[in-house]
Enzyme design. Structure first.
Site, PDB file in Angstrom:
ATOM      1  N   GLU A 113      11.211 -27.340   9.459  1.00  0.00           N
ATOM      2  CA  GLU A 113      12.077 -26.183   9.728  1.00  0.00           C
ATOM      3  C   GLU A 113      11.298 -24.905   9.512  1.00  0.00           C
ATOM      4  OE1 GLU A 113      15.231 -26.533   6.872  1.00  0.00           O
ATOM      5  OE2 GLU A 113      15.988 -28.353   7.805  1.00  0.00           O
ATOM      6  N   LYS A 115      10.545 -21.476   7.773  1.00  0.00           N
ATOM      7  CA  LYS A 115      10.796 -20.966   6.424  1.00  0.00           C
ATOM      8  C   LYS A 115      11.179 -19.500   6.544  1.00  0.00           C
ATOM      9  CE  LYS A 115       8.759 -20.810   1.783  1.00  0.00           C
ATOM     10  NZ  LYS A 115       9.455 -19.638   1.391  1.00  0.00           N
ATOM     11  N   ASP A 117      12.258 -15.800   5.811  1.00  0.00           N
ATOM     12  CA  ASP A 117      11.760 -14.900   4.772  1.00  0.00           C
ATOM     13  C   ASP A 117      12.827 -13.865   4.419  1.00  0.00           C
ATOM     14  OD1 ASP A 117      10.071 -13.759   2.994  1.00  0.00           O
ATOM     15  OD2 ASP A 117       8.791 -12.778   4.485  1.00  0.00           O
ATOM     16  N   TYR A 225      20.473 -24.188   5.392  1.00  0.00           N
ATOM     17  CA  TYR A 225      19.548 -25.296   5.622  1.00  0.00           C
ATOM     18  C   TYR A 225      19.621 -26.419   4.589  1.00  0.00           C
ATOM     19  CZ  TYR A 225      17.128 -21.888   2.670  1.00  0.00           C
ATOM     20  OH  TYR A 225      16.822 -20.972   1.707  1.00  0.00           O
ATOM     21  N   LYS A 312       2.755 -22.145   3.963  1.00  0.00           N
ATOM     22  CA  LYS A 312       2.851 -20.705   4.209  1.00  0.00           C
ATOM     23  C   LYS A 312       1.731 -20.251   5.124  1.00  0.00           C
ATOM     24  CE  LYS A 312       5.312 -18.715   0.411  1.00  0.00           C
ATOM     25  NZ  LYS A 312       5.531 -17.394  -0.144  1.00  0.00           N
ATOM     26  N   CYS A 406       1.068  19.921  -5.964  1.00  0.00           N
ATOM     27  CA  CYS A 406       1.282  19.718  -4.535  1.00  0.00           C
ATOM     28  C   CYS A 406       0.004  20.042  -3.766  1.00  0.00           C
ATOM     29  CB  CYS A 406       2.438  20.601  -4.061  1.00  0.00           C
ATOM     30  SG  CYS A 406       2.669  20.530  -2.277  1.00  0.00           S
ATOM     31  N   CYS A 409       0.817  23.401  -1.616  1.00  0.00           N
ATOM     32  CA  CYS A 409       1.171  24.715  -2.175  1.00  0.00           C
ATOM     33  C   CYS A 409       0.796  24.863  -3.641  1.00  0.00           C
ATOM     34  CB  CYS A 409       2.664  24.989  -1.968  1.00  0.00           C
ATOM     35  SG  CYS A 409       3.709  23.998  -3.043  1.00  0.00           S
ATOM     36  N   CYS A 424       7.608  17.692  -4.645  1.00  0.00           N
ATOM     37  CA  CYS A 424       7.205  19.081  -4.823  1.00  0.00           C
ATOM     38  C   CYS A 424       8.492  19.898  -4.828  1.00  0.00           C
ATOM     39  CB  CYS A 424       6.293  19.525  -3.676  1.00  0.00           C
ATOM     40  SG  CYS A 424       6.111  21.324  -3.623  1.00  0.00           S
ATOM     41  N   CYS A 430       6.851  25.897   0.371  1.00  0.00           N
ATOM     42  CA  CYS A 430       5.821  24.883   0.611  1.00  0.00           C
ATOM     43  C   CYS A 430       5.787  24.619   2.125  1.00  0.00           C
ATOM     44  CB  CYS A 430       6.153  23.624  -0.182  1.00  0.00           C
ATOM     45  SG  CYS A 430       4.979  22.284   0.077  1.00  0.00           S
TER      46      CYS A 430
HETATM   47  S1  IVH Z   1      15.011 -25.834   1.459  1.00  0.00           S
HETATM   48  C1  IVH Z   1      15.381 -27.502  -3.099  1.00  0.00           C
HETATM   49  N1  IVH Z   1      14.608 -24.764   3.805  1.00  0.00           N
HETATM   50  O1  IVH Z   1      12.177 -20.931   0.485  1.00  0.00           O
HETATM   51  C2  IVH Z   1      14.861 -26.387  -2.228  1.00  0.00           C
HETATM   52  N2  IVH Z   1      14.220 -23.415   1.885  1.00  0.00           N
HETATM   53  O2  IVH Z   1      10.270 -21.467  -1.874  1.00  0.00           O
HETATM   54  C3  IVH Z   1      15.642 -26.265  -1.002  1.00  0.00           C
HETATM   55  N3  IVH Z   1      13.540 -21.094   2.422  1.00  0.00           N
HETATM   56  O3  IVH Z   1      14.316 -20.860  -2.299  1.00  0.00           O
HETATM   57  C4  IVH Z   1      15.117 -25.208  -0.132  1.00  0.00           C
HETATM   58  N4  IVH Z   1      13.625 -21.307   4.618  1.00  0.00           N
HETATM   59  O4  IVH Z   1      14.890 -19.375  -0.286  1.00  0.00           O
HETATM   60  C5  IVH Z   1      14.563 -24.573   2.469  1.00  0.00           C
HETATM   61  N5  IVH Z   1      14.361 -23.949   5.976  1.00  0.00           N
HETATM   62  C6  IVH Z   1      14.319 -23.762   4.657  1.00  0.00           C
HETATM   63  C7  IVH Z   1      13.955 -22.505   4.086  1.00  0.00           C
HETATM   64  C8  IVH Z   1      13.905 -22.386   2.687  1.00  0.00           C
HETATM   65  C9  IVH Z   1      13.392 -20.476   3.608  1.00  0.00           C
HETATM   66  C10 IVH Z   1      13.337 -20.447   1.107  1.00  0.00           C
HETATM   67  C11 IVH Z   1      14.444 -20.653   0.097  1.00  0.00           C
HETATM   68  C12 IVH Z   1      13.805 -21.314  -1.074  1.00  0.00           C
HETATM   69  C13 IVH Z   1      12.370 -20.944  -0.896  1.00  0.00           C
HETATM   70  C14 IVH Z   1      11.503 -21.983  -1.533  1.00  0.00           C
END
Ligand code: IVH
Length: 669
Positions: A113, A115, A117, A225, A312, A406, A409, A424, A430
């Site tokens: 999946e 991740k 942010d 998720y 990551k 500043c 000025c 400032c 200014c």
């Molecule tokens: S599963 C038991 N799925 O990443 C952990 N986490 O470093 C279950 N995050 O705290 C997390 N996308 O905030 C999961 N598709 C995804 C995610 C995801 C982002 C974040 C989440 C978690 C952190 C873990």
């Protein structure tokens, strides 16, 4: 409509609106026009006002939020909110599989999946209704942010169908889409507030706001998720999410089921470039063992599950040399330090500068003169310095100290307690502050004065022809014509446009003044509640915070602004020149000042008018509608079914109550 009919209609409207909401915000397939949606929503708002006995905390009308201050309660998580182990290389992903193989025989299927942010959230549903939303906090307990989360359109308040468990939790990520983030930062910079560094900070900052009505406007999004609880439907993660999708949740869409680690690695590689084109920020890929039985066998370490890991993406990073730190002065006097770098190529563009934001950032980096710095372009649009190679630091390199005066000025800078930025304080003379204020004053959303660009303002200032915004109204043709690149025609155009700006309504003038924290929306609210600059200038902090959406920070800034004698003089001059400094009478037809100086609380449901209509009437007749009862409340406009706590408060403070009819007599009589 009798009570039974109203009940049925309310239920019908709620169901329709939940479905349309889901189609629009989760499926991205609108099933109704915005106009028709609003009509249904308005009908429901009206019916709910007339029938508070059918109140439902999960009604679609709750999405607009409220301006009641939230104090977050701490809630213990039923299941701790763990994090994931991070990896940065193919090898580490293979190590993850090796660890799993030691504990499990047979085939293993992985789900990949995105991740997301943002900031993580845990939602609890009971009988298909959202009952609680809690932030991660320290993993053991977090903040109850339910009211704020209810404003996020893609979070279902009521689930579809009836095949969900009686009680369960679902976890996910609250995000701010890039487009919303950019718009928000533009607005913040306009009112002199520090922009958010990235969409993640903006999302978590927004989620922790005290006023859910503002959260509602920030257009957050939410992907879910992870389904957990005693009775979750299936025995594999992927199917569970598909089921959750049927209940109405927005689940990750760009996912893959992989039969082995090679397929996982292919997926990771394929998203490295594609991620740039997503509307929301992601910082990697999460890899999960699909089978719940296998997940249970693998279990957890103290910090994270053994059945999942994150990969990551590395933000592109390069090393370069710091040439010097320079400082920019904004129109509100805020000082922004900027790192001037030896030009270097990063993610396809040449980077010469990076913002250092404020003194704390410089301090935390421990930046020294001519340091070799690492510059990164991650989810952020502006490159930032993420570290320093101290081994390459010269023996006698001096620490970078934030300036005390500043750069423009020479005035000694100030830094208010609790604020990150230095300012400032010399806003009268200014140069960049004066020029910045004039540029803001003439901008399109403010006075909309055409033909005057940054360069012309610079020239007018250098020639000593303008010292503040009011001087614009004294400009003559012979002042402008001799300037570089100006002629008869352009001078006339500018003068006409300045003349036209005398018609600009008060609310935009108020915005144009450039009072710190008073952006276009705030100015509109202020002008509506306090319809002239004189009464605004005489308002106390207490009176200002009674106005819808005005908090203490804005109120203090307004009071401070008008306490300065040169601002009072400026306002007088603008008034003399004919600038609109009060709301036009024609803007409020049939108004009066019968309620002037009164602050009125509306409560309960009414027969003849909706609460919004009553609110408008109060304002039309010079009164102020405030949300909560205090010593200063003049009277309570009381309808049917007022809550017992409100009644008790009114009685305790001895505040008079008047009925709808008495109120109508008061304003019409
Ligand atoms: S599963 C038991 N799925 O990443 C952990 N986490 O470093 C279950 N995050 O705290 C997390 N996308 O905030 C999961 N598709 C995804 C995610 C995801 C982002 C974040 C989440 C978690 C952190 C873990």
């Amino acid at each position: 409509m009798n009570q039974q009919e109203a009940k049925l209609r309310i239920e019908d409207l709620r169901e329709q609106l939940h479905t349309h909401n889901h189609n629009y915000y989760v499926l991205s397939q609108p099933s109704i026009s915005d106009y028709d949606f609003d009509m249904l929503l308005n009908e429901l708002i009206e019916l709910e006002k007339k029938h508070p006995e059918f109140d439902d905390p999960n009604s679609p009308t709750q999405r607009v939020g409220s301006d009641i201050n939230l104090e977050f309660n701490q809630v213990e998580h039923k299941y701790p909110m763990l994090s994931l182990g991070n990896t940065y290389s193919e090898d580490e992903i293979r190590d993850f599989e090796t660890r799993i193989r030691k504990l499990i025989d047979g085939e293993i299927e992985y789900v990949c999946e995105l991740k997301y942010d943002g900031t993580s959230i845990s939602l609890t549903y009971k009988n298909g209704k959202l009952v609680q939303a809690v932030t991660r906090g320290d993993g053991v307990q977090g903040d109850d942010v339910t009211a704020n989360v209810k404003t996020i359109r893609s979070v279902p308040l009521q689930l579809a169908g009836n095949e969900y468990p009686e009680e369960f939790e679902i976890r996910g990520e609250i995000l701010m889409p890039f487009a919303v983030f950019e718009e928000l930062n533009k607005e913040r910079e306009e009112v002199g507030e520090a922009p958010f560094a990235n969409p993640r900070n903006a999302a978590s900052g927004t989620l922790k706001m005290q006023n859910s009505a503002i959260v509602a406007k920030r257009k957050l999004d939410c992907y879910l998720y992870y389904l957990l609880g005693a009775n979750i439907p299936g025995r594999n993660h992927f199917e569970n999410l598909q089921t959750a999708k049927k209940w109405g949740f927005k689940v990750p869409s760009n996912t893959a089921l992989c039969k082995n680690i090679d397929e996982v690695i292919d997926f990771i590689q394929s998203w490295d470039e594609k991620r740039e084109s997503l509307p929301v920020p992601i910082d990697g890929i999460v890899i999960k063992v699909n089978s719940i039985d296998q997940q249970e066998e693998l279990g957890f370490t103290a910090k994270s599950p053994r059945w999942a890991i994150s990969y990551k993406y590395k933000a592109e990073r390069v090393a370069t040399k710091l040439n010097e730190v320079s400082y920019q002065v904004g129109r509100t006097g805020s000082i922004t330090p900027v790192a001037n770098l030896e030009p270097v190529l990063l993610a396809g563009t040449t980077v010469k500068r990076a913002s250092l934001h404020n003194a704390d950032i410089i301090e935390n980096l421990d930046l020294h003169e001519h340091d070799t710095v690492y510059v990164e372009k991650g989810g952020e649009i502006i490159p930032k310095i993420v570290g320093i190679d101290t081994k390459l630091r010269g023996g006698n390199a001096e620490k970078v100290e934030f300036i005390e005066n500043c750069p423009e000025c020479g005035t000694q800078l100030v830094r208010k307690e609790g604020e990150a930025n230095h300012y400032c304080p010399n806003d009268r003379s200014c140069p960049p502050q004066i020029k910045g204020k004039i540029e803001h004053f003439i901008s399109r959303r403010a006075m909309n004065i055409d033909g005057l660009g940054e360069e012309t303002i610079d020239l007018l200032f250098k020639e000593n022809l303008i010292h503040d915004i009011s001087d614009l109204y004294l400009l003559k043709k012979e002042d402008i014509v001799p300037l570089e690149r100006m002629g008869d025609k352009s001078a006339e155009r500018i003068l006409n446009s300045i003349q036209d700006s005398l018609q600009v309504p008060y609310e935009r003038v108020l915005y144009a003044l450039g009072i710190r924290y008073v952006g276009a929306t705030v100015a509109k609210k202020l002008a509506k509640a306090i319809p002239s600059i004189d009464s605004l200038a005489n308002s106390s902090i207490e009176q200002l915070v009674e106005v819808d959406e005005i908090g203490s920070k804005i109120a203090e800034s307004i009071v401070e602004y008008f306490s300065e004698s040169h601002h009072q003089e400026l306002v007088m001059k603008l008034k003399d020149y004919g600038v609109q400094l009060e709301k036009e009478v024609s803007e409020s037809p049939a108004g009066s000042n019968k309620l002037e100086g009164l602050s009125i609380v509306i409560s309960g449901s009414f027969e003849k008018h909706s609460r919004d209509e009553l609110k408008e009437m109060i304002e039309l007749h010079g009164g102020k509608n405030v949300g909560s009862i205090s010593k200063k409340t003049s009277f309570l406009l009381a309808g049917e079914k007022i809550g017992p706590s409100k009644l008790a408060k009114v009685e305790k403070l001895g505040i008079p109550m008047i009925s709808e009819d008495e109120f109508l007599d008061k304003i019409n009589g």
